[in-house]
Design a protein around this motif. Structure first.
Motif, PDB file in Angstrom:
ATOM      1  N   ALA A  11       0.852  -1.186   0.000  1.00  0.00           N
ATOM      2  CA  ALA A  11       0.000   0.000   0.000  1.00  0.00           C
ATOM      3  C   ALA A  11       0.883   1.230   0.000  1.00  0.00           C
ATOM      4  N   ARG A  56      -2.448  -1.093  -3.147  1.00  0.00           N
ATOM      5  CA  ARG A  56      -3.566  -0.322  -2.615  1.00  0.00           C
ATOM      6  C   ARG A  56      -3.117   1.121  -2.437  1.00  0.00           C
ATOM      7  N   CYS A 112      -3.049   1.800  -8.864  1.00  0.00           N
ATOM      8  CA  CYS A 112      -3.597   1.229  -7.635  1.00  0.00           C
ATOM      9  C   CYS A 112      -4.893   0.493  -7.954  1.00  0.00           C
ATOM     10  N   GLN A 126      -7.080  -0.537  -5.552  1.00  0.00           N
ATOM     11  CA  GLN A 126      -8.108  -0.166  -4.575  1.00  0.00           C
ATOM     12  C   GLN A 126      -7.711   1.147  -3.921  1.00  0.00           C
TER      13      GLN A 126
END
Length: 314
Positions: free
Chosen positions: A114, A154, A186, A188
Protein backbone atom coordinates in the motif's frame (compact mmCIF):
# COMPACT_ATOMS: atom_id res chain seq x y z
CA UNK A 1 -20.23 -15.16 27.96
CA UNK A 2 -20.00 -15.18 24.16
CA UNK A 3 -21.70 -12.95 21.63
CA UNK A 4 -24.35 -15.50 20.67
CA UNK A 5 -25.34 -16.19 24.29
CA UNK A 6 -26.00 -12.48 24.76
CA UNK A 7 -28.79 -12.61 22.21
CA UNK A 8 -27.20 -11.42 18.98
CA UNK A 9 -29.77 -12.41 16.34
CA UNK A 10 -29.14 -15.19 13.88
CA UNK A 11 -28.38 -13.93 10.39
CA UNK A 12 -31.45 -13.83 8.19
CA UNK A 13 -29.85 -12.19 5.16
CA UNK A 14 -28.54 -8.66 4.72
CA UNK A 15 -30.67 -5.60 5.36
CA UNK A 16 -32.12 -4.17 2.17
CA UNK A 17 -29.61 -1.93 0.41
CA UNK A 18 -26.59 -3.45 2.14
CA UNK A 19 -23.92 -5.70 0.60
CA UNK A 20 -24.18 -9.42 1.27
CA UNK A 21 -20.52 -9.68 2.20
CA UNK A 22 -17.90 -7.27 3.54
CA UNK A 23 -14.13 -7.64 3.44
CA UNK A 24 -12.55 -6.47 6.67
CA UNK A 25 -9.09 -4.97 6.05
CA UNK A 26 -7.41 -5.42 9.44
CA UNK A 27 -4.87 -2.65 10.10
CA UNK A 28 -4.15 -3.33 13.77
CA UNK A 29 -0.68 -4.87 13.36
CA UNK A 30 0.48 -1.84 11.36
CA UNK A 31 -1.69 1.24 11.94
CA UNK A 32 -2.75 0.03 15.36
CA UNK A 33 0.72 -0.55 16.78
CA UNK A 34 2.72 2.19 15.05
CA UNK A 35 1.85 4.78 17.71
CA UNK A 36 2.69 2.72 20.79
CA UNK A 37 4.97 4.63 23.15
CA UNK A 38 6.87 1.54 24.26
CA UNK A 39 8.40 -1.06 21.97
CA UNK A 40 6.17 -4.05 21.30
CA UNK A 41 8.33 -7.19 21.01
CA UNK A 42 8.31 -8.92 17.64
CA UNK A 43 7.14 -12.11 19.36
CA UNK A 44 3.97 -10.31 20.50
CA UNK A 45 3.38 -8.96 17.00
CA UNK A 46 3.78 -12.42 15.49
CA UNK A 47 1.35 -13.97 17.95
CA UNK A 48 -1.06 -11.10 17.30
CA UNK A 49 -0.99 -11.87 13.57
CA UNK A 50 -1.42 -15.61 14.23
CA UNK A 51 -4.42 -14.98 16.47
CA UNK A 52 -6.04 -12.62 13.98
CA UNK A 53 -5.71 -15.17 11.19
CA UNK A 54 -7.12 -17.89 13.45
CA UNK A 55 -10.12 -15.63 14.15
CA UNK A 56 -10.93 -15.64 10.43
CA UNK A 57 -9.53 -12.34 9.22
CA UNK A 58 -8.14 -12.74 5.71
CA UNK A 59 -6.40 -9.39 5.15
CA UNK A 60 -3.84 -8.47 7.80
CA UNK A 61 -1.76 -5.35 7.21
CA UNK A 62 1.38 -6.70 8.78
CA UNK A 63 3.89 -3.84 9.02
CA UNK A 64 5.44 -0.87 7.26
CA UNK A 65 8.70 -0.16 5.46
CA UNK A 66 8.66 3.51 6.46
CA UNK A 67 12.09 4.55 7.73
CA UNK A 68 12.54 3.54 11.40
CA UNK A 69 13.41 7.16 12.26
CA UNK A 70 9.79 8.11 11.54
CA UNK A 71 8.00 4.99 12.79
CA UNK A 72 10.40 3.30 15.24
CA UNK A 73 7.74 0.89 16.45
CA UNK A 74 7.88 -0.92 13.08
CA UNK A 75 11.67 -1.02 12.74
CA UNK A 76 11.51 -4.81 12.95
CA UNK A 77 9.65 -5.18 9.63
CA UNK A 78 12.20 -7.48 7.99
CA UNK A 79 12.49 -9.72 11.03
CA UNK A 80 8.74 -9.92 11.42
CA UNK A 81 8.17 -10.92 7.80
CA UNK A 82 11.01 -13.44 7.89
CA UNK A 83 9.52 -15.13 10.96
CA UNK A 84 5.85 -14.73 10.00
CA UNK A 85 3.91 -17.99 9.70
CA UNK A 86 1.79 -17.25 6.66
CA UNK A 87 -1.65 -18.85 6.62
CA UNK A 88 -3.13 -20.07 3.35
CA UNK A 89 -5.83 -17.73 2.09
CA UNK A 90 -4.61 -14.78 4.16
CA UNK A 91 -3.04 -11.66 2.61
CA UNK A 92 -0.32 -9.77 4.48
CA UNK A 93 0.02 -6.33 2.83
CA UNK A 94 2.66 -3.86 3.99
CA UNK A 95 2.87 -0.08 3.73
CA UNK A 96 5.57 1.19 1.35
CA UNK A 97 6.44 4.92 1.28
CA UNK A 98 8.91 5.10 -1.61
CA UNK A 99 11.20 3.10 -3.91
CA UNK A 100 13.57 2.18 -1.09
CA UNK A 101 10.64 0.80 0.84
CA UNK A 102 9.58 -1.14 -2.23
CA UNK A 103 13.06 -2.63 -2.55
CA UNK A 104 12.80 -3.88 1.02
CA UNK A 105 9.30 -5.24 0.47
CA UNK A 106 10.26 -7.13 -2.68
CA UNK A 107 13.32 -8.57 -0.96
CA UNK A 108 11.03 -9.84 1.80
CA UNK A 109 8.74 -11.57 -0.71
CA UNK A 110 5.79 -9.26 -0.19
CA UNK A 111 2.96 -9.64 -2.73
CA UNK A 112 0.61 -6.88 -1.56
CA UNK A 113 1.65 -3.31 -0.77
CA UNK A 114 0.00 0.00 0.00
CA UNK A 115 1.10 3.58 -0.65
CA UNK A 116 -0.07 6.41 1.54
CA UNK A 117 -1.13 9.65 -0.16
CA UNK A 118 -2.84 12.83 0.97
CA UNK A 119 -5.94 14.65 -0.22
CA UNK A 120 -4.49 17.96 1.00
CA UNK A 121 -1.38 20.05 0.43
CA UNK A 122 -0.71 20.61 4.14
CA UNK A 123 -0.71 16.96 5.12
CA UNK A 124 1.32 15.98 2.05
CA UNK A 125 3.99 18.46 3.14
CA UNK A 126 4.04 17.24 6.74
CA UNK A 127 3.71 13.52 6.12
CA UNK A 128 5.56 13.09 2.82
CA UNK A 129 7.71 16.22 2.53
CA UNK A 130 6.07 16.71 -0.88
CA UNK A 131 3.45 19.00 -2.34
CA UNK A 132 0.01 17.78 -3.36
CA UNK A 133 1.02 17.15 -6.98
CA UNK A 134 4.59 16.14 -6.21
CA UNK A 135 3.47 13.15 -4.15
CA UNK A 136 2.08 11.39 -7.22
CA UNK A 137 5.40 11.73 -9.03
CA UNK A 138 7.00 10.02 -6.02
CA UNK A 139 4.45 7.20 -6.09
CA UNK A 140 4.60 6.57 -9.86
CA UNK A 141 7.80 4.46 -9.96
CA UNK A 142 6.73 2.60 -6.82
CA UNK A 143 3.37 1.59 -8.24
CA UNK A 144 4.61 0.85 -11.75
CA UNK A 145 7.52 -1.30 -10.52
CA UNK A 146 5.30 -3.16 -8.07
CA UNK A 147 2.69 -3.90 -10.73
CA UNK A 148 5.38 -5.06 -13.15
CA UNK A 149 6.50 -7.53 -10.46
CA UNK A 150 2.94 -8.82 -10.10
CA UNK A 151 2.45 -7.10 -6.74
CA UNK A 152 -0.99 -5.72 -5.92
CA UNK A 153 -1.05 -2.05 -4.84
CA UNK A 154 -3.57 -0.32 -2.62
CA UNK A 155 -3.73 3.46 -2.38
CA UNK A 156 -4.48 5.08 0.96
CA UNK A 157 -5.81 8.62 0.80
CA UNK A 158 -5.66 10.56 4.05
CA UNK A 159 -7.54 13.70 5.16
CA UNK A 160 -10.50 12.97 2.90
CA UNK A 161 -13.04 14.77 5.07
CA UNK A 162 -11.15 17.28 7.15
CA UNK A 163 -7.61 18.51 7.68
CA UNK A 164 -6.39 20.17 10.94
CA UNK A 165 -4.57 22.85 8.93
CA UNK A 166 -7.01 23.37 6.03
CA UNK A 167 -10.40 22.57 7.52
CA UNK A 168 -13.16 20.88 5.52
CA UNK A 169 -11.83 19.24 2.35
CA UNK A 170 -13.65 19.73 -0.96
CA UNK A 171 -14.87 16.33 -2.29
CA UNK A 172 -13.74 17.37 -5.79
CA UNK A 173 -10.17 17.68 -4.50
CA UNK A 174 -10.38 14.22 -2.91
CA UNK A 175 -11.69 12.74 -6.16
CA UNK A 176 -8.83 14.36 -8.06
CA UNK A 177 -6.27 12.84 -5.69
CA UNK A 178 -7.98 9.47 -5.75
CA UNK A 179 -8.16 9.37 -9.52
CA UNK A 180 -4.43 10.12 -9.68
CA UNK A 181 -3.68 7.10 -7.50
CA UNK A 182 -5.98 4.84 -9.51
CA UNK A 183 -4.50 6.09 -12.78
CA UNK A 184 -1.03 5.20 -11.50
CA UNK A 185 -2.18 1.60 -11.14
CA UNK A 186 -3.60 1.23 -7.63
CA UNK A 187 -6.26 -1.47 -7.62
CA UNK A 188 -8.11 -0.17 -4.58
CA UNK A 189 -8.48 3.23 -2.92
CA UNK A 190 -9.03 3.55 0.82
CA UNK A 191 -10.71 6.83 1.80
CA UNK A 192 -9.36 7.90 5.16
CA UNK A 193 -11.06 10.05 7.79
CA UNK A 194 -7.68 10.62 9.40
CA UNK A 195 -8.83 12.90 12.23
CA UNK A 196 -12.28 11.37 12.65
CA UNK A 197 -14.41 14.39 11.70
CA UNK A 198 -16.64 12.76 9.07
CA UNK A 199 -20.39 12.36 9.46
CA UNK A 200 -22.72 10.12 7.43
CA UNK A 201 -23.80 13.02 5.22
CA UNK A 202 -20.18 13.78 4.38
CA UNK A 203 -19.56 10.13 3.59
CA UNK A 204 -22.52 10.11 1.23
CA UNK A 205 -21.27 13.28 -0.49
CA UNK A 206 -17.77 11.92 -0.98
CA UNK A 207 -18.66 8.41 -2.18
CA UNK A 208 -21.28 9.89 -4.51
CA UNK A 209 -18.66 12.31 -5.87
CA UNK A 210 -16.45 9.36 -6.77
CA UNK A 211 -19.20 7.36 -8.45
CA UNK A 212 -20.46 10.47 -10.28
CA UNK A 213 -16.92 10.86 -11.65
CA UNK A 214 -17.15 7.37 -13.12
CA UNK A 215 -15.10 5.57 -10.45
CA UNK A 216 -16.50 2.15 -9.59
CA UNK A 217 -17.56 1.85 -5.94
CA UNK A 218 -16.15 -1.70 -5.97
CA UNK A 219 -12.68 -0.16 -5.99
CA UNK A 220 -13.32 1.97 -2.90
CA UNK A 221 -12.72 1.15 0.77
CA UNK A 222 -13.31 3.30 3.85
CA UNK A 223 -11.05 3.96 6.83
CA UNK A 224 -12.70 5.72 9.76
CA UNK A 225 -11.34 6.99 13.06
CA UNK A 226 -13.71 7.28 16.01
CA UNK A 227 -12.62 10.66 17.38
CA UNK A 228 -16.22 11.93 17.60
CA UNK A 229 -17.94 8.55 17.90
CA UNK A 230 -19.08 8.51 14.28
CA UNK A 231 -17.11 5.58 12.86
CA UNK A 232 -19.91 2.99 12.87
CA UNK A 233 -22.50 5.46 11.57
CA UNK A 234 -20.11 6.47 8.81
CA UNK A 235 -19.50 2.83 7.95
CA UNK A 236 -23.25 2.23 7.65
CA UNK A 237 -23.52 5.18 5.28
CA UNK A 238 -20.72 3.77 3.12
CA UNK A 239 -22.26 0.28 3.07
CA UNK A 240 -25.58 1.67 1.86
CA UNK A 241 -23.74 3.26 -1.05
CA UNK A 242 -22.19 -0.06 -2.09
CA UNK A 243 -18.78 0.06 -0.40
CA UNK A 244 -17.86 -3.48 0.67
CA UNK A 245 -14.31 -3.15 2.05
CA UNK A 246 -13.91 -1.59 5.50
CA UNK A 247 -10.66 -0.91 7.33
CA UNK A 248 -10.60 -1.52 11.07
CA UNK A 249 -8.20 -2.24 13.90
CA UNK A 250 -8.56 -5.02 16.45
CA UNK A 251 -9.33 -3.52 19.82
CA UNK A 252 -9.67 -0.02 18.33
CA UNK A 253 -5.92 0.60 18.45
CA UNK A 254 -4.24 3.28 16.44
CA UNK A 255 -4.10 6.88 15.42
CA UNK A 256 -1.83 8.88 13.17
CA UNK A 257 1.69 9.95 14.16
CA UNK A 258 1.42 13.09 11.99
CA UNK A 259 -2.05 14.24 13.14
CA UNK A 260 -2.18 14.67 16.90
CA UNK A 261 -5.98 14.97 17.06
CA UNK A 262 -6.48 11.52 15.52
CA UNK A 263 -7.65 8.88 17.98
CA UNK A 264 -8.17 5.19 17.51
CA UNK A 265 -9.39 3.42 14.41
CA UNK A 266 -12.79 1.83 14.14
CA UNK A 267 -12.56 -1.27 16.35
CA UNK A 268 -12.84 -4.51 14.39
CA UNK A 269 -14.97 -6.05 17.15
CA UNK A 270 -17.46 -3.17 17.01
CA UNK A 271 -17.61 -3.50 13.23
CA UNK A 272 -18.18 -7.27 13.41
CA UNK A 273 -20.98 -6.88 15.98
CA UNK A 274 -22.73 -4.41 13.68
CA UNK A 275 -22.24 -6.55 10.57
CA UNK A 276 -23.68 -9.55 12.41
CA UNK A 277 -26.74 -7.53 13.33
CA UNK A 278 -27.15 -6.45 9.71
CA UNK A 279 -26.87 -10.04 8.45
CA UNK A 280 -23.72 -9.28 6.45
CA UNK A 281 -21.14 -12.06 6.02
CA UNK A 282 -17.56 -11.33 7.04
CA UNK A 283 -16.05 -14.66 8.11
CA UNK A 284 -14.75 -13.56 11.52
CA UNK A 285 -15.23 -15.39 14.83
CA UNK A 286 -16.15 -12.55 17.18
CA UNK A 287 -15.39 -14.41 20.41
CA UNK A 288 -11.92 -15.38 19.16
CA UNK A 289 -11.30 -11.80 18.08
CA UNK A 290 -12.38 -10.41 21.47
CA UNK A 291 -10.07 -12.89 23.19
CA UNK A 292 -7.23 -11.69 20.94
CA UNK A 293 -7.76 -8.02 21.76
CA UNK A 294 -8.13 -8.80 25.47
CA UNK A 295 -4.83 -10.68 25.31
CA UNK A 296 -3.12 -7.80 23.48
CA UNK A 297 -4.49 -5.23 25.91
CA UNK A 298 -2.80 -7.19 28.67
CA UNK A 299 0.50 -7.07 26.80
CA UNK A 300 0.13 -3.32 26.22
CA UNK A 301 -0.83 -2.67 29.83
CA UNK A 302 -4.11 -0.87 29.25
CA UNK A 303 -7.74 -1.73 28.49
CA UNK A 304 -9.02 -1.87 24.93
CA UNK A 305 -11.08 1.14 23.81
CA UNK A 306 -13.42 -1.17 21.87
CA UNK A 307 -16.89 -1.18 23.39
CA UNK A 308 -17.50 -4.76 22.31
CA UNK A 309 -14.22 -5.94 23.82
CA UNK A 310 -15.15 -4.25 27.09
CA UNK A 311 -18.63 -5.77 27.02
CA UNK A 312 -17.58 -9.32 26.14
CA UNK A 313 -14.02 -9.49 27.39
CA UNK A 314 -14.92 -9.39 31.04
Amino acid sequence: MGARELGLPERVGPVTGMPRQVTIWEVGPRDGLQNEATTVPVEVKLEFLDRLAAAGLTTLEATSFVHPKWVPQLADAEELLERLRRVAGVRYPVLVPNERGLDRALAAGVRHIAVFGSATQSFAERNLNRGFDEQFAMFEPVVSRARSEGVDVRGYLSMCFGDPWEGVVDPAQVVRAGRNLLDLGCTQLSLGDTIGVATPAGVERLVTAFTSAGIDVAGLAVHFHDTYGQALANTCAALRLGVSTVDSSAGGLGGCPYAESATGNLATEDLVWMLDGLGIDHGVDLDALVATSTWLAGRLGRPSPSRVVRALGG
